[in-house]
Design an enzyme around this catalytic site. Structure first.
Site, mmCIF file in Angstrom:
data_model
loop_
_atom_site.group_PDB
_atom_site.id
_atom_site.type_symbol
_atom_site.label_atom_id
_atom_site.label_comp_id
_atom_site.label_asym_id
_atom_site.label_seq_id
_atom_site.Cartn_x
_atom_site.Cartn_y
_atom_site.Cartn_z
ATOM 1 N N ASP A 117 0.792 -0.405 0.312
ATOM 2 C CA ASP A 117 0.006 0.180 -0.134
ATOM 3 C C ASP A 117 0.548 1.149 0.053
ATOM 4 O O ASP A 117 2.255 1.630 0.334
ATOM 5 C CB ASP A 117 -0.747 0.103 1.693
ATOM 6 C CG ASP A 117 -2.003 1.227 1.317
ATOM 7 O OD1 ASP A 117 -2.362 1.403 -0.137
ATOM 8 O OD2 ASP A 117 -2.625 1.574 2.312
ATOM 9 N N TYR A 119 0.874 5.641 -0.285
ATOM 10 C CA TYR A 119 0.623 7.220 -0.008
ATOM 11 C C TYR A 119 1.284 7.970 -0.529
ATOM 12 O O TYR A 119 1.847 8.880 -0.512
ATOM 13 C CB TYR A 119 1.811 6.882 1.106
ATOM 14 C CG TYR A 119 1.308 7.947 2.552
ATOM 15 C CD1 TYR A 119 0.021 8.136 2.873
ATOM 16 C CD2 TYR A 119 2.773 8.814 3.330
ATOM 17 C CE1 TYR A 119 0.220 10.041 3.938
ATOM 18 C CE2 TYR A 119 2.529 9.970 4.272
ATOM 19 C CZ TYR A 119 1.026 10.665 4.141
ATOM 20 O OH TYR A 119 1.143 11.203 5.450
ATOM 21 N N HIS A 124 -3.790 13.917 1.058
ATOM 22 C CA HIS A 124 -3.911 13.422 2.083
ATOM 23 C C HIS A 124 -2.670 13.506 3.029
ATOM 24 O O HIS A 124 -3.014 13.661 4.140
ATOM 25 C CB HIS A 124 -4.264 12.086 1.962
ATOM 26 C CG HIS A 124 -4.513 10.899 2.394
ATOM 27 N ND1 HIS A 124 -5.019 10.771 3.623
ATOM 28 C CD2 HIS A 124 -3.378 10.045 2.885
ATOM 29 C CE1 HIS A 124 -4.387 10.488 4.908
ATOM 30 N NE2 HIS A 124 -3.797 9.145 3.872
ATOM 31 N N GLU A 190 -9.881 4.021 4.491
ATOM 32 C CA GLU A 190 -9.688 4.414 3.302
ATOM 33 C C GLU A 190 -9.701 4.629 2.298
ATOM 34 O O GLU A 190 -9.254 3.262 1.262
ATOM 35 C CB GLU A 190 -7.938 4.695 3.218
ATOM 36 C CG GLU A 190 -7.255 4.906 4.885
ATOM 37 C CD GLU A 190 -5.713 5.137 5.129
ATOM 38 O OE1 GLU A 190 -4.886 5.388 6.114
ATOM 39 O OE2 GLU A 190 -4.755 4.306 4.136
ATOM 40 N N GLU A 192 -9.373 3.825 -1.862
ATOM 41 C CA GLU A 192 -7.978 4.088 -2.089
ATOM 42 C C GLU A 192 -8.589 3.077 -3.746
ATOM 43 O O GLU A 192 -9.562 2.571 -3.913
ATOM 44 C CB GLU A 192 -7.081 2.891 -1.941
ATOM 45 C CG GLU A 192 -6.749 2.863 -0.028
ATOM 46 C CD GLU A 192 -5.558 2.664 0.186
ATOM 47 O OE1 GLU A 192 -4.581 2.473 -0.973
ATOM 48 O OE2 GLU A 192 -4.938 2.972 1.895
ATOM 49 N N ASP A 224 -8.663 0.388 2.578
ATOM 50 C CA ASP A 224 -7.900 -0.060 3.667
ATOM 51 C C ASP A 224 -8.028 0.449 4.903
ATOM 52 O O ASP A 224 -7.812 1.001 5.409
ATOM 53 C CB ASP A 224 -6.238 0.756 2.894
ATOM 54 C CG ASP A 224 -5.551 0.561 4.077
ATOM 55 O OD1 ASP A 224 -5.267 -0.454 4.356
ATOM 56 O OD2 ASP A 224 -4.340 0.982 4.286
ATOM 57 N N ARG A 228 -7.047 3.719 13.951
ATOM 58 C CA ARG A 228 -5.399 4.720 13.856
ATOM 59 C C ARG A 228 -5.299 5.030 14.921
ATOM 60 O O ARG A 228 -3.694 5.171 15.380
ATOM 61 C CB ARG A 228 -6.512 6.102 13.395
ATOM 62 C CG ARG A 228 -6.826 6.477 12.273
ATOM 63 C CD ARG A 228 -5.903 6.042 11.359
ATOM 64 N NE ARG A 228 -6.598 6.576 10.418
ATOM 65 C CZ ARG A 228 -5.949 6.575 8.586
ATOM 66 N NH1 ARG A 228 -4.741 6.208 8.729
ATOM 67 N NH2 ARG A 228 -6.705 6.931 7.552
ATOM 68 N N GLN A 231 -2.885 1.809 15.329
ATOM 69 C CA GLN A 231 -1.329 1.998 14.546
ATOM 70 C C GLN A 231 -0.320 3.954 14.415
ATOM 71 O O GLN A 231 0.829 3.031 15.088
ATOM 72 C CB GLN A 231 -1.833 3.007 13.359
ATOM 73 C CG GLN A 231 -1.125 3.305 12.039
ATOM 74 C CD GLN A 231 -1.754 4.160 11.133
ATOM 75 O OE1 GLN A 231 -2.691 4.002 10.973
ATOM 76 N NE2 GLN A 231 -0.587 4.550 9.997
ATOM 77 N N LYS A 244 -3.117 -2.235 10.661
ATOM 78 C CA LYS A 244 -3.517 -2.406 8.870
ATOM 79 C C LYS A 244 -4.239 -3.398 8.887
ATOM 80 O O LYS A 244 -4.868 -4.044 7.503
ATOM 81 C CB LYS A 244 -2.793 -1.519 8.398
ATOM 82 C CG LYS A 244 -2.211 -0.123 8.249
ATOM 83 C CD LYS A 244 -3.516 1.382 7.493
ATOM 84 C CE LYS A 244 -2.868 1.915 7.499
ATOM 85 N NZ LYS A 244 -3.885 3.045 6.250
ATOM 86 N N THR A 248 -8.563 -6.129 4.477
ATOM 87 C CA THR A 248 -8.432 -4.994 3.382
ATOM 88 C C THR A 248 -9.659 -5.426 2.505
ATOM 89 O O THR A 248 -8.817 -6.196 2.009
ATOM 90 C CB THR A 248 -6.981 -4.894 2.372
ATOM 91 O OG1 THR A 248 -6.225 -4.237 3.657
ATOM 92 C CG2 THR A 248 -7.046 -4.110 1.931
ATOM 93 N N THR A 335 -4.923 6.556 -0.082
ATOM 94 C CA THR A 335 -5.280 7.132 0.405
ATOM 95 C C THR A 335 -6.019 8.276 -0.531
ATOM 96 O O THR A 335 -4.676 9.234 -0.943
ATOM 97 C CB THR A 335 -5.859 8.380 2.236
ATOM 98 O OG1 THR A 335 -5.725 7.176 2.517
ATOM 99 C CG2 THR A 335 -7.031 8.737 2.277
ATOM 100 N N GLU A 349 -9.653 11.993 7.900
ATOM 101 C CA GLU A 349 -9.788 14.285 7.419
ATOM 102 C C GLU A 349 -10.906 14.674 7.367
ATOM 103 O O GLU A 349 -11.250 15.827 7.851
ATOM 104 C CB GLU A 349 -9.410 13.853 6.717
ATOM 105 C CG GLU A 349 -7.847 13.158 5.657
ATOM 106 C CD GLU A 349 -7.729 13.120 4.373
ATOM 107 O OE1 GLU A 349 -7.073 13.774 3.922
ATOM 108 O OE2 GLU A 349 -7.741 11.698 4.168
#
Length: 401
Positions: A117, A119, A124, A190, A192, A224, A228, A231, A244, A248, A335, A349
């Site tokens: 994955d 970023y 984002h 997320e 994606e 995804d 948080r 994480q 994570k 998924t 994301t 967000e």
């Protein structure tokens, strides 16, 4: 032209023809199918009956043999399916293998070899830095030099509709002196876009950015899921792990790259200029319009065309150290977030770290995902003649741990 009765605004017309794997009631196990209109063509059965040279690639109820066959075969299968669905002389024979899409059960369409994955949305990354470290926080110094990513867990990639169990783990809010253990309190999504590798590569030989379409079969949608709080505590100093790896979700239909020719757009300008191995002459930005719904309410519409790093660059970076590709590898964009508030691709967000709850129709509010919530991510892309093609949904409902 087609002998099928397709709605003018169908997202699954002959310009699309995405592949998936399905079963139906007490039918003969898992089948490879193609979505067309409100139906699924049982491609395994149609190819076997017709004695098609590719029939053996579709007999195992999984897409991996077709993925491994390469672009020449991919195009031959696609052209044959289009001929079957366009030519009236095929109507009786092929029509016998059409199944209403509402009556099928979708399965994970391919065996996932590895999952990576990235970023790659600049907005984002800017938002995440501001939420976590304050408005003046800068992007990491390497962010515009390389596509940042992490290696995920292939064994917990699941097909759309699979329930998502709220994960447990260690978490430590900043206000707490000591960590605690329990169910995640900050479960997030997320939105994606995923890319499915067909043709493998040799260990020690990087894949050039220009060879993207020689290896990648098609595109799907990805959620995804992210805990948080787990994480944040574990990512010191290494990257995501248990926050994570619990699930998924992917959409059940894989849209072939050849169906996305009209969706290709130049990517945003890159400054500083990337290293040579990340430069390519072909534009591989994709003009995909995503939508995120929570319990049926539209909460965001992220635009994929704003992604800073393209899937072709991600593939080149993934292999530049000599790491090899395998048939069934899946890698995701990271994301997808646009510049506007209503284009944010995660609840982190949308709620600005939980400090600004967002409203749903009817007066409800959310910061993160609650038990019983269902999140649905969908997307469309431009097709020929002003038409649009669809990716289906990736959906998941959260159940208590």
């Amino acid at each position: 032209m087609t002998w099928l009765d397709l709605a003018d605004d169908t997202l699954f017309g002959l310009d699309n023809l995405p592949y998936g794997v399905f079963s139906r009631g007490a039918g003969p196990g898992r089948r490879v199918g193609v979505a067309v209109g409100e139906h699924v063509l049982d491609l395994s059965a149609a190819a076997e009956e017709a004695g098609a040279p590719f029939a053996g690639l579709l007999a195992g109820g999984v897409l991996n043999p077709l993925l491994a066959a390469g672009p020449t075969t991919w195009r031959a299968v696609r052209e044959q399916v289009r001929e079957w669905l366009a030519g009236p002389r095929h109507a009786d024979r092929v029509g016998a293998h059409l199944v209403p899409r509402a009556e099928v059960r979708n399965h994970l369409p391919f065996e996932v070899a590895d999952y990576v994955d990235f970023y790659s949305s600049e907005q984002h990354a800017i938002n995440a830095a501001a939420i976590l470290f304050g408005a003046e926080a800068a992007l990491p110094p390497n962010w515009k030099r390389l596509p940042i990513g992490y290696h995920g867990r292939a064994g917990t990639v699941v097909v759309s509709g699979t329930p998502v169990v709220r994960p447990s783990g260690q978490r430590k809010p900043r206000r707490d002196a000591e960590p605690s253990f329990g169910p995640s309190r900050l479960l997030d999504i997320e939105a994606e876009v995923g890319f499915v590798v067909g043709v493998p590569s040799t260990m020690g030989k990087p894949v050039p950015v220009g060879d993207f379409a020689e290896h990648v079969f098609g595109v799907c949608l990805v959620n995804d899921w992210s805990a948080r709080d787990i994480q944040g505590w574990e990512s010191q100093p290494l990257g995501p792990f248990l926050g994570k790896s619990f699930a998924t979700s992917v959409s059940p239909w894989i849209v072939p790259l050849d169906a996305l020719e009209h969706a290709r757009v130049p990517q945003p300008a890159q400054e500083p200029e990337p290293f040579e191995y990340l430069r390519g002459a072909e534009p591989w930005g994709l003009d995909l319009a995503l939508e995120i719904r929570l319990n049926g309410h539209l909460v965001s519409s992220p635009p994929f065309a704003t992604q800073y790093w393209t899937a072709a660059q991600q593939l080149a970076h993934l292999t530049v150290n000599g790491a090899s590709l395998r048939t069934g590898d899946l890698y995701a964009s990271g994301t997808v977030t646009g510049p506007a508030k209503e284009q944010r691709g995660s609840f982190l967000e949308l709620s600005w770290g939980g400090r600004e709850p967002f409203e749903l129709a009817g007066g409800e509010t959310r910061t993160f995902v609650e038990d019983g919530d269902e999140v649905v991510i969908s997307a469309t892309a431009p097709g020929p003649g002003g038409r649009r093609i669809g990716f289906g949904d990736v959906r998941g409902r959260v159940v208590p741990g």
